[in-house]
Motif scaffolding. Structure first.
Motif, PDB file in Angstrom:
ATOM      1  N   ILE A 201       0.959  -1.322  -0.179  1.00 20.78           N
ATOM      2  CA  ILE A 201       0.014  -0.040   0.040  1.00 20.78           C
ATOM      3  C   ILE A 201       1.040   1.357   0.110  1.00 20.78           C
ATOM      4  O   ILE A 201       1.614   1.243   1.038  1.00 20.78           O
ATOM      5  N   THR A 202       0.821   1.951  -1.015  1.00 16.31           N
ATOM      6  CA  THR A 202       1.686   3.280  -1.229  1.00 16.31           C
ATOM      7  C   THR A 202       0.757   4.352  -1.212  1.00 16.31           C
ATOM      8  O   THR A 202      -0.155   4.257  -1.987  1.00 16.31           O
ATOM      9  N   THR A 203       0.793   5.486  -0.291  1.00 14.10           N
ATOM     10  CA  THR A 203      -0.002   6.426  -0.008  1.00 14.10           C
ATOM     11  C   THR A 203       0.625   7.781  -0.110  1.00 14.10           C
ATOM     12  O   THR A 203       1.753   7.978   0.084  1.00 14.10           O
ATOM     13  N   SER A 204      -0.367   8.932  -0.603  1.00  8.79           N
ATOM     14  CA  SER A 204       0.405  10.230  -0.331  1.00  8.79           C
ATOM     15  C   SER A 204      -1.024  10.879  -0.313  1.00  8.79           C
ATOM     16  O   SER A 204      -2.346  10.625  -1.045  1.00  8.79           O
ATOM     17  N   SER A 205      -0.995  12.141   0.314  1.00  8.11           N
ATOM     18  CA  SER A 205      -2.188  13.062   0.533  1.00  8.11           C
ATOM     19  C   SER A 205      -1.821  14.303   0.413  1.00  8.11           C
ATOM     20  O   SER A 205      -0.921  14.820   0.742  1.00  8.11           O
TER      21      SER A 205
END
Length: 667
Positions: A597-601
């Motif tokens: 799971i790779t995330t950015s916000s």
């Protein structure tokens, strides 16, 4: 994909010099009292009282963490992902590394850092990591950030919006290069620091001391060195390692339509913006050009493996195309005019992230993409910089085009000879190049055919309700991703979240590892043990998750994470020709390194969507925004990820969390 967008930027000062806590970015656009009727041409977006680079010299340097702290944080991130035997293995390797080769590498890294005080210890190695990567830029590196539509729908006409965006982009460039762009500063107390009085005072403080002046009023200046490669820049393929090329003398724009490439000047010989009506005329000429799409469109080559593309580029030069390639490389930026209209958010995500491969030049530092119905986005190459600079640019462009547009519905294009001003680039081809384009297109189609997008739109609560419970919105959203995956697959997997270190000189990013023993316990309580815990117990678990996640954010933002430190030590070992220590090569390290799971916000009033591809075949790429009353996620995956099932699981997890926050029992 080695890294994604870095959008975390909420600050809280610490007593030590330069220690800043950066959390999820909320990059707003200041309201200004402009109206469309008042709009008039200007060379600059604004004229800042404080010079753009005023704080650069005095920015604090990115610290190198103590090796023992890095190893402690590394083991803490490993623990929830490993069984007891695996953890004992990695723990022993970490101890050996800390007392042996790791200690020597760390000492050498610190020594190198002391003699390179003009930069950060991670800046060079991190850029080299990007430029040395041989994978295609498409899906592996380039992300996109889309604009919202203009609130006045008449201005979403493709020609009108394209003209205004080109003009605003030039105005941004000129404002930046004149030193008049307002410095990027996070204001903890805007009433003190974001005032005309303070700005007039701080401008007289020497640049070498200016950071301290801002610090005294709780303002956190951000590094702006990446802006220097924003315009007139291109990543040029080279065998083994690409290079960044910048030529600020370029005055022209690169335009792509139907795979054809055009150039015309958008800055005159005196350095001024070409008249907007003339730019409108030239773009209108391109949009009405009947030239068919080329049989062998060159743009798709920029989606190739970098070594393959480097070899084909040499063949292009040998065939007599050097001058045309130089025009592409030195163009201020690339404008992609697409003939398609967008059906929905999924369509927008696919088009802005990869498109058809023909109407793109992925090597440009950034491209503005505009569809037939006025949907717009920025697709950018990642080696030169991170999302913080791109989002600032987007905010300024959106504000300028919606509040001070230079052309309007009904505006008459200038009566100029666009046929002479606009040059379509015709390339000399041969069979080898044509075959190269065919193969590149086949690879491109194969890669993008496996990508799927989906949306999470949770409308039952958001930032306001989470904060009311004294919890971190980012922590709760990250927990929902873990709970969702556990609900779908019955396991806890490595998750990667980005945090900006732009509060430091030449800072890039640091990785937050949101999976902890706290989140694992909490996820299992919600998903695997329904009815076994009281509402009060579940609320207490959420509090623990939030508290620990806040600590991880603070450490990462203050340059005290472990990821970049271990990366720099690995890079140093390789540069010295040393064999990699077992800490890096052990199979026990795989679960952490496989970022399922790779995330950015990010959150911005200008933002439509943001997206990137997953980094592993069975993983997910999640770009998310926590709004006041709802939460949105743009999720990417391949068929192996079963994306729609995952989205349902994340939505159910958010429902359960908010049910508990409301003091209700889970069903």
């Amino acid at each position: 994909m080695a890294s994604l967008l870095s959008m975390q930027c909420v600050a809280s000062l610490r007593k030590s010099r330069g220690l800043v806590h950066l959390g999820t970015a909320v990059l707003g656009v200041k309201k200004r009292n402009y109206s469309r009727k008042e709009a008039c041409p200007s060379e600059y977006l604004h004229q800042s009282v404080v010079p753009s680079m005023h704080y650069q010299k005095s920015l604090p340097r990115l610290p190198i963490p103590k090796l023992e702290d890095t190893m402690r944080r590394y083991l803490a991130a490993q623990r929830p992902l490993l069984d007891d035997d695996q953890f004992r293995t990695i723990e022993k390797l970490a101890q050996d590394f800390q007392s042996g080769v790791g200690k020597k590498l760390h000492e050498e890294l610190v020594a190198q850092d002391k003699i390179n005080k003009h930069t950060s210890y991670i800046s060079g190695p991190w850029r080299d990591m990007y430029l040395s990567a041989r994978e295609s830029l498409v899906l592996n590196f380039n992300p996109f950030i889309s604009f919202k539509l203009d609130p006045n729908t008449k201005y979403n006409d493709q020609l009108i919006r394209a003209t205004n965006m080109v003009c605003s982009a030039v105005r941004f460039m000129k404002t930046l290069r004149a030193g008049l762009l307002e410095p990027e500063v996070f204001h903890l107390n805007p009433a003190k620091s974001d005032t005309d009085r303070f700005k007039k005072l701080i401008r007289w403080v020497p640049s070498s001391l200016s950071w301290y002046g801002a610090y005294m009023v709780n303002a956190i200046p951000q590094d702006m060195s990446q802006y220097l490669h924003f315009f007139n820049s291109t990543r040029i393929p080279k065998c083994g390692r690409d290079k960044l090329f910048t030529n600020e003398k370029g005055r022209h724009l690169l335009i792509m339509r139907k795979g054809n490439m055009y150039v015309f000047d958008i800055v005159d010989r005196d350095g001024n913006l070409v008249k907007p009506a003339e730019i409108q005329s030239h773009l209108q000429y391109i949009l009405s050009d009947p030239t068919p799409a080329p049989t062998f469109p060159l743009g798709v080559l920029t989606s190739e493996n970098r070594d393959v593309w480097a070899g084909l580029r040499e063949r292009l030069i040998a065939a007599g195309n050097a001058e045309k390639l130089n025009l592409i490389d030195s163009a201020i930026f690339c404008l992609c005019l697409d003939d398609e209209t967008m059906r929905d958010h999924i369509d927008i995500s696919h088009n802005m992230l990869h498109g058809d491969g023909f109407n793109r030049w992925y090597d440009k530092s950034f491209s503005i993409i505009l569809t037939k119905d006025g949907q717009a986005a920025i697709n950018f190459e990642h080696s030169w910089g991170d999302g913080l600079a791109v989002l600032r640019f987007q905010n300024e462009i959106f504000k300028d085009t919606t509040e001070k547009p230079l052309v309007h519905p009904g505006s008459v294009a200038a009566a100029v000879d666009s046929a002479s001003a606009v040059h379509r680039l015709d390339f000399r081809m041969n069979s080898e190049l044509e075959n190269g384009i065919i193969k590149a297109k086949e690879k491109f189609d194969s890669a993008v055919s496996t990508l799927t997008f989906g949306l999470v739109e949770f409308k039952k609560g958001g930032k306001n309700q989470i904060k009311k419970s004294k919890l971190s919105p980012d922590a709760i959203t990250q927990l929902a991703f873990q709970m969702g995956f556990l609900r779908q697959h019955g396991q806890t997997v490595s998750t990667y979240e980005l945090c900006s270190t732009a509060a430091f000189k030449h800072g890039r990013t640091e990785a937050i590892r949101p999976v902890t023993l706290h989140t694992k316990q909490c996820s299992h309580a919600f998903v695997c043990q329904p009815g076994q815990h009281s509402v009060e117990q579940l609320q207490a678990m959420l509090q623990e998750c939030s508290k620990y996640h806040g600590q991880l954010i603070k450490e990462a933002a203050m340059g005290q994470g472990f990821g970049r430190h271990l990366f720099a030590l690995r890079y140093l070992a390789i540069s010295k020709g040393q064999a990699l220590p077992g800490l890096y090569t052990s199979p026990a390290n795989i679960p952490l390194q496989k970022n399922t799971i790779t995330t950015s916000s990010l959150v911005s009033p200008t933002l439509g969507l943001m997206g990137f591809a997953p980094v592993v075949p069975d993983g997910f790429g999640i770009a998310y925004s926590v709004h006041n009353d709802w939460i949105s996620c743009c999720v990417s995956s391949t068929p192996a990820g079963k994306i729609h099932e995952f989205i349902q699981c994340v939505h159910k997890s958010l429902e359960d969390i908010f049910t508990v926050l409301e003091g209700k029992t889970l069903r």
